[in-house]
Structure formats: C-alpha cells, structure tokens
Design an enzyme around this catalytic site. Structure first.
Site, PDB file in Angstrom:
ATOM      1  N   CYS A 159     -41.999 -37.999   5.224  1.00  0.00           N
ATOM      2  CA  CYS A 159     -41.005 -36.914   5.409  1.00  0.00           C
ATOM      3  C   CYS A 159     -39.966 -36.218   6.235  1.00  0.00           C
ATOM      4  O   CYS A 159     -39.066 -35.798   6.128  1.00  0.00           O
ATOM      5  CB  CYS A 159     -42.272 -35.989   5.345  1.00  0.00           C
ATOM      6  SG  CYS A 159     -43.651 -36.209   4.549  1.00  0.00           S
ATOM      7  N   HIS A 298     -40.025 -26.766   7.143  1.00  0.00           N
ATOM      8  CA  HIS A 298     -40.337 -28.012   7.256  1.00  0.00           C
ATOM      9  C   HIS A 298     -41.275 -26.939   5.434  1.00  0.00           C
ATOM     10  O   HIS A 298     -41.225 -27.171   4.878  1.00  0.00           O
ATOM     11  CB  HIS A 298     -41.331 -29.157   7.440  1.00  0.00           C
ATOM     12  CG  HIS A 298     -41.502 -30.285   6.795  1.00  0.00           C
ATOM     13  ND1 HIS A 298     -41.042 -30.236   6.700  1.00  0.00           N
ATOM     14  CD2 HIS A 298     -42.472 -30.682   7.321  1.00  0.00           C
ATOM     15  CE1 HIS A 298     -41.547 -31.913   5.847  1.00  0.00           C
ATOM     16  NE2 HIS A 298     -43.341 -31.842   6.239  1.00  0.00           N
ATOM     17  N   GLU A 309     -46.471 -25.101  12.150  1.00  0.00           N
ATOM     18  CA  GLU A 309     -44.787 -25.194  12.508  1.00  0.00           C
ATOM     19  C   GLU A 309     -44.831 -23.758  13.372  1.00  0.00           C
ATOM     20  O   GLU A 309     -43.460 -23.373  13.496  1.00  0.00           O
ATOM     21  CB  GLU A 309     -43.663 -25.204  11.083  1.00  0.00           C
ATOM     22  CG  GLU A 309     -42.704 -25.444  10.928  1.00  0.00           C
ATOM     23  CD  GLU A 309     -42.217 -25.760   9.961  1.00  0.00           C
ATOM     24  OE1 GLU A 309     -40.454 -26.098  10.027  1.00  0.00           O
ATOM     25  OE2 GLU A 309     -43.579 -25.734   8.646  1.00  0.00           O
ATOM     26  N   LYS A 330     -38.580 -25.354  -0.557  1.00  0.00           N
ATOM     27  CA  LYS A 330     -40.020 -26.324  -1.037  1.00  0.00           C
ATOM     28  C   LYS A 330     -40.780 -24.933  -1.639  1.00  0.00           C
ATOM     29  O   LYS A 330     -41.118 -26.026  -2.489  1.00  0.00           O
ATOM     30  CB  LYS A 330     -40.764 -26.587  -0.250  1.00  0.00           C
ATOM     31  CG  LYS A 330     -40.249 -28.363   1.029  1.00  0.00           C
ATOM     32  CD  LYS A 330     -40.572 -28.871   1.874  1.00  0.00           C
ATOM     33  CE  LYS A 330     -40.240 -30.414   2.437  1.00  0.00           C
ATOM     34  NZ  LYS A 330     -39.651 -29.880   3.687  1.00  0.00           N
ATOM     35  N   HIS A 335     -41.791 -31.101  -2.071  1.00  0.00           N
ATOM     36  CA  HIS A 335     -41.765 -32.050  -0.933  1.00  0.00           C
ATOM     37  C   HIS A 335     -40.817 -33.234  -1.526  1.00  0.00           C
ATOM     38  O   HIS A 335     -41.630 -34.025  -2.354  1.00  0.00           O
ATOM     39  CB  HIS A 335     -42.861 -32.371  -0.610  1.00  0.00           C
ATOM     40  CG  HIS A 335     -42.703 -32.287   0.409  1.00  0.00           C
ATOM     41  ND1 HIS A 335     -42.126 -33.038   1.425  1.00  0.00           N
ATOM     42  CD2 HIS A 335     -43.692 -32.879   1.847  1.00  0.00           C
ATOM     43  CE1 HIS A 335     -42.002 -33.945   2.544  1.00  0.00           C
ATOM     44  NE2 HIS A 335     -43.299 -33.218   3.023  1.00  0.00           N
ATOM     45  N   PHE A 394     -46.003 -38.216   8.568  1.00  0.00           N
ATOM     46  CA  PHE A 394     -46.647 -38.923   8.727  1.00  0.00           C
ATOM     47  C   PHE A 394     -45.932 -39.871  10.142  1.00  0.00           C
ATOM     48  O   PHE A 394     -45.668 -40.425   9.670  1.00  0.00           O
ATOM     49  CB  PHE A 394     -47.485 -39.018   7.762  1.00  0.00           C
ATOM     50  CG  PHE A 394     -48.428 -38.512   6.482  1.00  0.00           C
ATOM     51  CD1 PHE A 394     -48.520 -37.278   6.470  1.00  0.00           C
ATOM     52  CD2 PHE A 394     -49.037 -39.346   5.368  1.00  0.00           C
ATOM     53  CE1 PHE A 394     -49.092 -36.368   5.403  1.00  0.00           C
ATOM     54  CE2 PHE A 394     -49.501 -38.389   4.533  1.00  0.00           C
ATOM     55  CZ  PHE A 394     -49.859 -36.650   4.614  1.00  0.00           C
TER      56      PHE A 394
END
Length: 406
Positions: A159, A298, A309, A330, A335, A394
C-alpha cells in the site's frame, strides 16, 4: 541541494478519470463506492468495492496495444498521458535526464488469473502473459511512450508503493540524477481471487451498505473497501521548470521512509516506526512548530490502522496534532493499494492550491482512540502551507511525503 516541484498531474479513480473530476467529487463528498459489477457478486463475501467507471483506454492507447496490456498498465498509461500533457514537458527535456518511477502493489492480477485458467484447461498460454503480468511493466511502458531513457525504477511496497515511488523520485532529482521524473502507481486488482485473499486475512469490510463501508476513524469501522486506478505526477527540478515557464503546483520538500519490522500485516501498535516516518518528512520539509498542516491520512477504515496512525501523528507533531487538518479520502475512493499514495499526493497538492480540505465522509461515531480532527463529512476552507500524505503497507512499510505551497 536542488528543489523539486510538481508540474503535472493525472488520475484515473473511482470518483473520476481525471484530476478535475476527481477533485470535484472529493470536495463535494461524492463517493465512488458501490456494489461490485465487474464479476458475479456471489463469488465473494465482500460485496462492496470502489470500481473505476466509464474508463475508455482507447482515448490514450491504440486498440491493438490495449489487448496486450493488463488493465493496471492501461490505467497507468492513461494517468501518465494526462500528467505529461498537463506539465507540457514533452520535447522540453533531454531524454537522458527524464525518468520514470512507477510501481504497482500487485501488478497484472487479471492477466495472471486468465492465463492460469488457460493452463488448467489445456489452452495455449499467451506470448504476452509475462510482460502483461509483471509489476514493472507499467513503468517500462511509460518510459517507452515518452522516450524517457533516464533512471527507471518500479517500486513494490504494497500500500506504500506510490508514496515510496514519489519519495525516491524526489531524491533522484534532488541529488542530480534526473531533471524530471514521471512518478506514481497503478492497480487493478478487483478480482474474486484478490478479494477472497484479502477477506481470508480479515482485511476487508463485510458491510453491504456502501455509505457505511469505508468509514475511516469511525468507531464502527471494520475493514477496508478495495479500490483501483492510477495516479501520476511529473516531478521536476525547480530551475528547469522555471526556465521553460511551467506551471508549478507545489514543492515536494520532505520524505520519510521507515519499517515497523514487526508483523507481515499488522502495524506496530506503538506506532514507533510510523511516527518516526512522519517526523522525518516534517524535518526535511522544515516544519516549524505551530505551522498549519493538512494531512491526507492513510485512513484505511481498519481498526488497527486508524488508531495506530493517530498515535503516529501525535508522536510526530506532539500537541500540534490536535490542530492539524486531517482527512481520509479513502472514505470515497476506497483503498487503491499501489495507486493510493500517488492519488492522495495529488489530493494533498490540490488542497494546498485551493485552500480546501476534503472531508472524511460517513463519519458518525467518534472513537476515543481516534481523537483528532478528521474533517468529518464536509469540506472546510483552510489556508495551509504544508501538506503531508501518509501510507503504510503490509510488511511494515511506512512512507510519508510533504508538499509546500509555492
């Protein structure tokens, strides 16, 4: 040290297939999230996605070429064509000083599945299988299209892919390895195989209400909505841009790159790595205490990401985090995996230029662990001079870039 500026932008997204349409959708809170139409929804438990709509690749690519490209490469070329046209750089830069830093988190998922079916059914494998599937081919195709023979670097960090691509392109120009670079990311992984894979690792929301599926920072959040598309920017050395009379949208002035080194999918709950990542970008950008800041977060709408976050912003900004304007677009785009960082970088640049902070829509129930200003539901006006965009992937990959109004 050389300065690096943004002189062109292009986008293909679930809320619009160019920057102007995308931005208008975002500031007005129009979502691109809905029920899947690309395949039989009975094939997956997750029914809500964020699809690109009304995309015509032949606006940018010859029909014969399209058949030899995975959808993610088509998205990438379309956004790159927009960005290069917007910048006006074609014919005004030496080929050897023109680069491409474009990545994809997954690459040609649709091609991979189709050719696996061919093999299992004892059919011929396409001679274009490998060049259609591999995740570096978008970068290569863009370089070929624009005769960019300078540095070419595909980035793959899940991501965080396109935020890292922008950051590394920034460094390449800053330290003199190129004068301009087309940079960003693309993704087209809306396929039953990837949907079921993300479902198995408990990442996706099972909500069947599109208006309450991607709800970053809301207490009810329970997973992300998978999206797709591409975002591309032309980064250019400042003097080079000024000399040719280019429109300058903003200056890219800071970049943070760290790793949690904690878990293959889960963020470090202490937010040490992500907080340091944001702080590094702020330091390089010359952030001064009390300076108004916008952060395009994010904000995935997963329980762990959003609370972690929030901690990262507090680590980086201290009490000033409570004064920052934050939003997660998002909530409208879903996403977009490897494309998300570049699209959200464009959003950050547009926020600086227009003085408008796009909202986080669908926000209803505050979470005590997420107690900052996430610009709930409606855009606000704010004259910010510094904007950050964060992405976390990830594998523990953390990326943050900073832009200044110029």
């Amino acid at each position: 040290m050389r300065r690096v500026v943004v002189t062109g932008m292009g986008a293909v997204t679930p809320v619009g297939n160019d920057v102007k349409t995308m931005w208008d959708s975002l500031v007005n809170g129009r979502s691109g999230i809905g029920f899947v139409t690309r395949y039989d929804p009975g094939l997956t438990k997750a029914k809500v996605v964020a699809e690109v709509k009304d995309f015509d690749p032949t606006q940018y690519i010859e029909k014969r070429e399209c058949r030899r490209m995975d959808l993610y490469t088509q998205y990438a070329l379309a956004a790159a064509e927009q960005a290069v046209a917007d910048s006006g750089i074609a014919g005004k830069i030496e080929s050897e000083r023109f680069g491409v830093y474009v990545g994809s988190g997954i690459g040609g998922m649709n091609t991979f599945y189709e050719q696996c079916e061919n093999m299992f059914n004892d059919k011929n494998i396409s001679p274009f299988f490998i060049p259609m599937m591999i995740s570096n081919i978008a970068a290569g195709s863009i370089a070929i299209r624009f005769k960019a023979t300078g540095p070419c670097l595909p980035v793959v960090t899940a991501c965080s892919t396109s935020t890292h691509a922008l950051g590394e392109a920034f460094r390449a120009i800053k330290f003199g390895y190129a004068d301009a670079i087309i940079t960003g990311g693309a993704e087209a992984a809306l396929h039953p195989l990837s949907i079921r894979g993300f479902t198995s690792c408990k990442a996706l929301t099972m909500s069947e209400d599109p208006e309450n599926a991607s709800i970053p920072f809301d207490k009810r959040r329970n997973g992300f909505v998978l999206g797709e598309g591409a975002g591309m920017l032309v980064l250019e050395e400042y003097e080079h841009a000024v000399e040719r009379g280019a429109t300058i949208y903003a200056e890219l002035c800071g970049y943070g790159n760290t790793c949690d080194a904690h878990h293959v999918t889960a963020p470090d709950p202490d937010a040490a790595g992500s907080g340091r990542c944001v702080r590094l970008a702020l330091e390089e950008a010359g952030y001064e205490l009390g300076e108004p800041v916008y952060i395009n977060a994010h904000g995935t709408s997963t329980p762990m990401n959003d609370s972690t976050e929030t901690k990262a912003f507090k680590i980086a900004l201290g009490d000033e985090a409570y004064k920052a304007h934050i939003s997660s677009t998002k909530s409208m785009t879903g996403h977009m995996l490897g494309a998300t960082g570049a699209v959200e970088a464009i959003v950050s640049v547009m926020a600086l230029g227009t003085g408008v902070i796009p909202p986080t829509i669908g926000y209803k129930e505050p979470d005590p662990e997420c107690d900052l200003d996430y610009t709930p539901n409606k855009a606000v006006e704010a004259d910010v001079k510094l904007a950050l965009s964060t992405t976390f992937g990830f594998g523990g990959h953390n990326a943050c870039i900073a832009f200044r109004k110029i």
